[in-house]
Each structure stands twice: as C-alpha cells, then as structure tokens.
Design a protein around this motif. Structure first.
Motif, PDB file in Angstrom:
ATOM      1  N   TYR A  38      43.145  55.531  46.195  1.00 15.73           N
ATOM      2  CA  TYR A  38      43.351  56.314  47.335  1.00 15.73           C
ATOM      3  C   TYR A  38      42.292  57.243  47.472  1.00 15.73           C
ATOM      4  CZ  TYR A  38      48.048  54.655  47.115  1.00 15.73           C
ATOM      5  OH  TYR A  38      49.268  53.898  46.758  1.00 15.73           O
ATOM      6  N   CYS A  39      41.738  57.771  46.158  1.00 15.49           N
ATOM      7  CA  CYS A  39      40.617  58.882  46.314  1.00 15.49           C
ATOM      8  C   CYS A  39      39.162  58.197  46.596  1.00 15.49           C
ATOM      9  CB  CYS A  39      40.544  59.525  44.905  1.00 15.49           C
ATOM     10  SG  CYS A  39      41.749  60.962  44.835  1.00 15.49           S
ATOM     11  N   ALA A  47      37.273  51.959  44.066  1.00 14.60           N
ATOM     12  CA  ALA A  47      38.459  51.241  44.888  1.00 14.60           C
ATOM     13  C   ALA A  47      38.565  49.769  44.668  1.00 14.60           C
ATOM     14  CB  ALA A  47      38.196  51.541  46.195  1.00 14.60           C
ATOM     15  N   ALA A 104      39.188  57.385  50.154  1.00  9.20           N
ATOM     16  CA  ALA A 104      38.970  58.638  50.983  1.00  9.20           C
ATOM     17  C   ALA A 104      37.446  58.936  50.948  1.00  9.20           C
ATOM     18  CB  ALA A 104      39.747  59.775  50.485  1.00  9.20           C
ATOM     19  N   PRO A 125      46.381  53.754  41.248  1.00  9.43           N
ATOM     20  CA  PRO A 125      46.606  53.540  42.726  1.00  9.43           C
ATOM     21  C   PRO A 125      45.823  54.966  43.200  1.00  9.43           C
ATOM     22  CG  PRO A 125      48.545  52.767  41.564  1.00  9.43           C
ATOM     23  CD  PRO A 125      47.679  53.390  40.463  1.00  9.43           C
ATOM     24  N   TRP A 126      46.199  56.210  42.296  1.00 11.11           N
ATOM     25  CA  TRP A 126      45.628  57.216  42.954  1.00 11.11           C
ATOM     26  C   TRP A 126      44.107  57.299  43.228  1.00 11.11           C
ATOM     27  CZ3 TRP A 126      47.443  60.602  46.150  1.00 11.11           C
ATOM     28  CH2 TRP A 126      48.926  60.783  46.124  1.00 11.11           C
TER      29      TRP A 126
END
Length: 267
Positions: A63-64, A102, A67, A59-60
């Motif tokens: 997110y990165c 992603a 972004a 998940p992180w």
C-alpha cells in the motif's frame, strides 16, 4: 483588492505543496521498503511469527509503495514546472523504490495461485523416505509434522509436477551414495546425517536448506537402494513452516535430480 491578494497567496501555497510532493513520495517509498524488510528480520530475530511479515507488513508495504508511486507521478507530471531538477530526481528515486517494493507482494500473490498448497514433495508416494535425524530440530521449532498425508498430497503433486520421479543409476549403492552425498554438498545443503549403504544396499542422507529472504528451513532426505544391476535414488523435501511452498520443494527436488543425473550415469 483583497480578492486579488488572496489569489497569489493561494498560488504560492499550492506551489509550496507541489514542491513537497517528491519528498513525500520518497518518505512513503522508504517506509514501504522498511516494512518489507522488517517482515523477515522480525521473524529471524524471533520478534513475531512469519505470518506477521507475510500477511500484515507485506500488504502494508505494498500500500505504501503504491501511494509512493501515485505521489511521485503527481510530482513528475503535474508539478514538473515548479520543481527543481533535484526534486525531480527525488521523485524518480521514490517512483523506482515504490514500484520495486510494490512488485514483491504482487509477485507472491500471483505465485499463490500458480502452485498447489502443499509443502511435501517426494519421488515415492507409496513409500516416501523417512526423516530421523532432523526430527528433534523440527520439534524444537514446532514445525509441520513429517507424516506423509497420502493421496491428499500425492494427487496434487501428480497434477502439478508429473515429471518428478525416482532416478535409476548404473552404479552400485556405495558409489551411488557417494555421488549423491557429493551432489548435496555441492548444492550447498547442510548435511545433518548420513547412513552409508548397509548389506541390503540401502543408504540415507538427511540435509537441510534455508531460504535467503525469510530464512525458512526445508528438510531433505535422500534414500539410495539397490535396484536390479544398479541403484534407485528417491528424495523427499519438506518445509518446516507453512502449508504452501510456492513450488520451492519441487524446484529443489528437480534441481538435485538433474545435478545427480549429470554427475552419474543414469538408466
């Protein structure tokens, strides 16, 4: 005069910031890629449980990656007039990496709803083939139990994979066993144990296969039994880890039966 001096200074600061956007996007994209790669690497190396990779790092990484996409788009669209060609290339690379990273968590999230939460697939619900040789290996990994859960699993399999069924071959059990073993070897499975057909016409093959990414091991048992003038082949594929398998075991069973059907005469 002071106000007029402040405006050009602010503009220069803003331009410097916009020139840094492609680099910032690339840093975020690379961080996302590292986190995505660390999940399976840490699990394979024994640093953490696979759930850390799936439910924390993945998940992180998403997110990165998102972004990185946002910052890269800002660099390519908003600040394109102040960035050099090299910075634009960096932005494009960051956008590509961020989007690719992603996509992976998004793809797995979509798959979770597409397959039943089961990890045990067999062609015989009433009398599934039983594991023997792989049991010590599974116990050493504290893997899922191999006791068949009955209707709790078979009902879900029937709804999701109604085409999975035993394979009848126009071959005597010894020849059917040889074909079944060659097919498993051809598919690249690791053969753990074999039991050629006995006088009653029943033989067994146990094998395992590892996934390419996380290195999850699934175990397979194949049973060849005499049936009418030929043989009946049943197969069972069970994951060692996790409750759901994203359809991997069903795909493996289908692929094996199709390969065996192509290599031997079926009824």
């Amino acid at each position: 005069m002071t106000s007029m001096a402040v405006i050009p200074g602010a503009m220069r600061s803003g331009r410097r910031l916009m020139r840094q956007l492609p680099v910032l996007a690339l840093v975020l994209a690379l961080a996302a890629a590292v986190m995505l790669a660390l999940g399976p690497l840490g699990w394979r190396a024994g640093w953490w449980h696979y759930r850390v990779g799936f439910f924390t790092l993945m998940p992180w990484a998403a997110y990165c990656g998102l972004a990185a996409i946002a910052v890269a788009l800002a660099a390519l669209v908003i600040s394109r007039r102040v960035n050099t060609a090299q910075q634009m290339v960096i932005g494009i690379v960051a956008l590509t990496i961020g989007a690719a990273v992603a996509y992976v968590p998004w793809h797995y999230y979509q798959m979770r709803g597409a397959y039943p939460s089961i990890h045990d697939i067999t062609t015989d619900w009433d009398n599934p083939p039983q594991f023997r040789a792989v049991l010590p290996l599974r116990q050493a990994e504290e893997a899922n139990p191999v006791a068949y859960e009955g209707a709790k699993v078979s009902d879900q399999q029937r709804r999701a994979y109604p085409d999975i069924a035993p394979l009848a071959l126009d071959l005597a059990p010894p020849e059917a066993f040889a074909r079944a073993l060659r097919t498993a070897e051809h598919l690249g499975w690791t053969i753990v144990a074999t039991e050629p057909p006995t006088a009653s016409g029943t033989g067994r093959i146990e094998a395992s296969q590892k996934s390419r990414w996380f290195g999850f091991t699934d175990d397979v048992v194949i049973r060849i039994a005499a049936a009418e003038s030929g043989s009946r082949v049943d197969i069972r594929s069970v994951s060692r880890n996790g409750r759901g398998d994203f359809g991997v075991n069903a795909t493996r069973v289908r692929g094996y039966l199709a390969a065996l059907r192509a290599a031997a005469p079926a009824r």
